[in-house]
Structure formats: C-alpha cells, structure tokens
Design a protein around this motif. Structure first.
Motif, PDB file in Angstrom:
ATOM      1  N   THR A 120       7.020  23.961  10.136  1.00 43.33           N
ATOM      2  CA  THR A 120       7.743  24.047  10.917  1.00 43.33           C
ATOM      3  C   THR A 120       7.373  23.591  12.758  1.00 43.33           C
ATOM      4  O   THR A 120       7.873  23.029  13.151  1.00 43.33           O
ATOM      5  CB  THR A 120       8.700  25.324  11.148  1.00 43.33           C
ATOM      6  OG1 THR A 120       9.140  26.289  10.093  1.00 43.33           O
ATOM      7  CG2 THR A 120       9.640  25.483  12.723  1.00 43.33           C
ATOM      8  N   VAL A 202      26.749  27.305   9.921  1.00 45.39           N
ATOM      9  CA  VAL A 202      25.149  26.461   9.578  1.00 45.39           C
ATOM     10  C   VAL A 202      24.017  27.144   9.381  1.00 45.39           C
ATOM     11  O   VAL A 202      23.167  27.461   8.668  1.00 45.39           O
ATOM     12  CB  VAL A 202      25.434  24.985   9.877  1.00 45.39           C
ATOM     13  CG1 VAL A 202      23.739  24.429   9.699  1.00 45.39           C
ATOM     14  CG2 VAL A 202      26.337  24.310   9.889  1.00 45.39           C
ATOM     15  N   VAL A 203      23.662  27.806  10.697  1.00 54.71           N
ATOM     16  CA  VAL A 203      22.769  27.972  10.791  1.00 54.71           C
ATOM     17  C   VAL A 203      22.220  29.486   9.242  1.00 54.71           C
ATOM     18  O   VAL A 203      21.497  29.397   8.721  1.00 54.71           O
ATOM     19  CB  VAL A 203      22.535  29.143  11.940  1.00 54.71           C
ATOM     20  CG1 VAL A 203      21.000  30.154  11.709  1.00 54.71           C
ATOM     21  CG2 VAL A 203      22.122  28.431  13.117  1.00 54.71           C
ATOM     22  N   LEU A 206      22.074  27.789   6.030  1.00 49.48           N
ATOM     23  CA  LEU A 206      20.747  28.217   6.256  1.00 49.48           C
ATOM     24  C   LEU A 206      19.825  29.605   6.061  1.00 49.48           C
ATOM     25  O   LEU A 206      18.371  29.135   4.930  1.00 49.48           O
ATOM     26  CB  LEU A 206      19.965  27.243   7.491  1.00 49.48           C
ATOM     27  CG  LEU A 206      20.332  25.530   7.682  1.00 49.48           C
ATOM     28  CD1 LEU A 206      19.834  25.087   8.382  1.00 49.48           C
ATOM     29  CD2 LEU A 206      19.533  24.959   6.705  1.00 49.48           C
ATOM     30  N   TRP A 209      20.106  30.063   1.990  1.00 51.84           N
ATOM     31  CA  TRP A 209      19.802  28.678   1.406  1.00 51.84           C
ATOM     32  C   TRP A 209      17.448  29.641   1.366  1.00 51.84           C
ATOM     33  O   TRP A 209      17.018  29.503   0.703  1.00 51.84           O
ATOM     34  CB  TRP A 209      19.905  27.703   1.608  1.00 51.84           C
ATOM     35  CG  TRP A 209      18.907  26.422   1.066  1.00 51.84           C
ATOM     36  CD1 TRP A 209      19.092  26.083   0.100  1.00 51.84           C
ATOM     37  CD2 TRP A 209      17.303  26.292   1.477  1.00 51.84           C
ATOM     38  NE1 TRP A 209      17.926  25.307  -0.432  1.00 51.84           N
ATOM     39  CE2 TRP A 209      16.778  25.565   0.415  1.00 51.84           C
ATOM     40  CE3 TRP A 209      16.841  26.589   2.485  1.00 51.84           C
ATOM     41  CZ2 TRP A 209      16.020  24.676   0.159  1.00 51.84           C
ATOM     42  CZ3 TRP A 209      15.002  26.186   2.720  1.00 51.84           C
ATOM     43  CH2 TRP A 209      15.070  24.562   1.246  1.00 51.84           C
ATOM     44  N   TYR A 210      17.457  29.675   2.402  1.00 47.75           N
ATOM     45  CA  TYR A 210      16.200  29.780   2.955  1.00 47.75           C
ATOM     46  C   TYR A 210      15.548  31.080   2.117  1.00 47.75           C
ATOM     47  O   TYR A 210      14.745  31.320   1.301  1.00 47.75           O
ATOM     48  CB  TYR A 210      14.980  30.102   4.598  1.00 47.75           C
ATOM     49  CG  TYR A 210      13.885  30.197   4.479  1.00 47.75           C
ATOM     50  CD1 TYR A 210      13.483  29.214   4.624  1.00 47.75           C
ATOM     51  CD2 TYR A 210      13.785  32.032   4.406  1.00 47.75           C
ATOM     52  CE1 TYR A 210      11.529  29.673   4.334  1.00 47.75           C
ATOM     53  CE2 TYR A 210      12.255  32.058   5.260  1.00 47.75           C
ATOM     54  CZ  TYR A 210      11.696  30.725   4.628  1.00 47.75           C
ATOM     55  OH  TYR A 210       9.928  31.391   5.594  1.00 47.75           O
TER      56      TYR A 210
END
Length: 226
Positions: A120, A202-203, A206, A209-210
């Motif tokens: 990151t 969207v956040v 994500l 998904w993470y």
C-alpha cells in the motif's frame, strides 16, 4: 440575512438537513462575508461530517441572492483557500504521526500483515500526487487523503499544487452550480449524496473482498502446513 435563509429553506425539499447545517452556514457567510466560506470549508476538511455538498452550493446561492455580500468568484476563491489550508492541517497531522508509528498501528489491525502495508505504501508513493488530486473530488476521501500524504512526507509544495487543482475543480462545480441553479441548488446536494453512497458501497465491497481473501489465504496456509 433572513431573506436568504427563507429563500434557501424554500428551495430544498431536505429542510431538516438545511435547518441543521444550512442555516448555520448562511449565518456565518453573512456575518464574515466571503472569508466565511473559507472558514466553513476549512472546518469541513477537519470534520468531514460537515458536508461541502451543502456549504458550497449555498455559497453560490448566497452570492446570487439579492442580499448577497459577495460574488460567486469571490466565494470560489475563498472556498479553495479554505480547502488548501484545511488540507495542510491534516497533512501536518500525518507528518506528526510519521511513517514508523503509522506502520506499527496498522500492523496491530486484524488480518493486516506487513506485506499488505508495504504494498500500500509503495503504491501511494508511486501514485500519491494523482491520488491527492483525484481524492479531492471524491466524497469522504476529500479530507482523509491529506493524512497519508503527510505520513509519507510528500513534497509539501507539490502537495499544495495538486490539492489546489483538485479542490478548485470540485469547488467550481458546486459553487458555480449553486449560483447558476439558484432556487434549485438542492439538486447538487442530491447528486453528491448519490455519489457518496456509491463511494461507500465500493469501499464496503473492497473491505469485504479483502477480509474474504485473507481468510481464504489463512485456510490455504493451514492446509499446506498440515
């Protein structure tokens, strides 16, 4: 001032949101004039719950009202100044936190490992300036993007330039939009609201998904070790 308050309140269906924030914002702008716009936007940077999507269109609306004390161009200039000053305040917070302390804190989060943090940071260091520029036009991230810039000690003057450019575009859309739309300024607030919902969705996707990805990785590692 009472004329502007009455016109603004009548021009939006979201009277509850207007009463809580818009009334106060217009009172500040009428008391301080155009510098009041900078003050409000500065606070919005430090306290994201104060929505620029209400303050900026109201600044344009106020500029175009019969009792307006400033032009929409003056509102835009002061709004952008407030954006840059507020961004530098959060940049300073990030610089105070520092790289080492931030990495240590992130490392304490569940499901976050050292490789994730390094990737990151490497990504941000590579695309940081454009991230700052685009981030100034994305709800929620508009303010927060200044913190990692400070943490990684991004060039302070380049940070200022990209912050200025991104903020100027965002502010122009909403300030001039509020001025041009007049009594229909609430349309901008509604459109920004949908954009904010999209960003949140969207956040959230994500993050989910993470989490799933890390859980699957952990299970694979256990099977390999067995």
């Amino acid at each position: 001032m009472h004329t502007i308050l009455a016109l603004a309140a009548q021009s939006t269906n979201n009277t509850s949101a207007f009463g809580a924030i818009g009334d106060w914002a217009i009172s500040i702008m009428n008391f301080l004039g155009a510098p009041g716009v900078a003050f409000l936007v500065f606070l919005e940077n430090l306290f994201p719950p104060i929505p620029s999507e209400v303050i900026l269109p109201l600044a344009g609306f106020t500029a175009g009202s019969p009792d307006g004390q400033f032009t929409w161009v003056e509102a835009l200039i002061w709004a952008t100044a407030g954006s840059v000053i507020g961004a530098y305040a959060l940049y300073g917070l990030g610089a105070w936190l520092g790289h080492a302390r931030t990495v240590w804190l992130l490392g304490k989060l569940p499901l976050v490992d050292e490789n994730d943090i390094k990737k990151t940071i490497a990504w941000f260091n590579k695309y940081g300036y454009w991230t700052v520029f685009l981030g100034r036009m994305i709800p929620i991230f508009r303010s927060l993007i200044s913190i990692p810039a400070g943490i990684e000690r991004m060039s302070w003057w380049r940070f200022g330039i990209f912050t200025f450019l991104g903020s100027a575009i965002w502010n122009t859309i909403f300030v001039y939009g509020g001025y041009a739309l007049g009594s229909n300024w609430g349309v901008l607030e509604q459109a920004a609201g949908w954009l904010q919902y999209l960003v949140i969705a969207v956040v959230a996707a994500l993050v989910i998904w993470y989490i799933v990805h890390k859980i699957v990785q952990a299970r694979k590692s256990k099977r390999t070790e067995a």
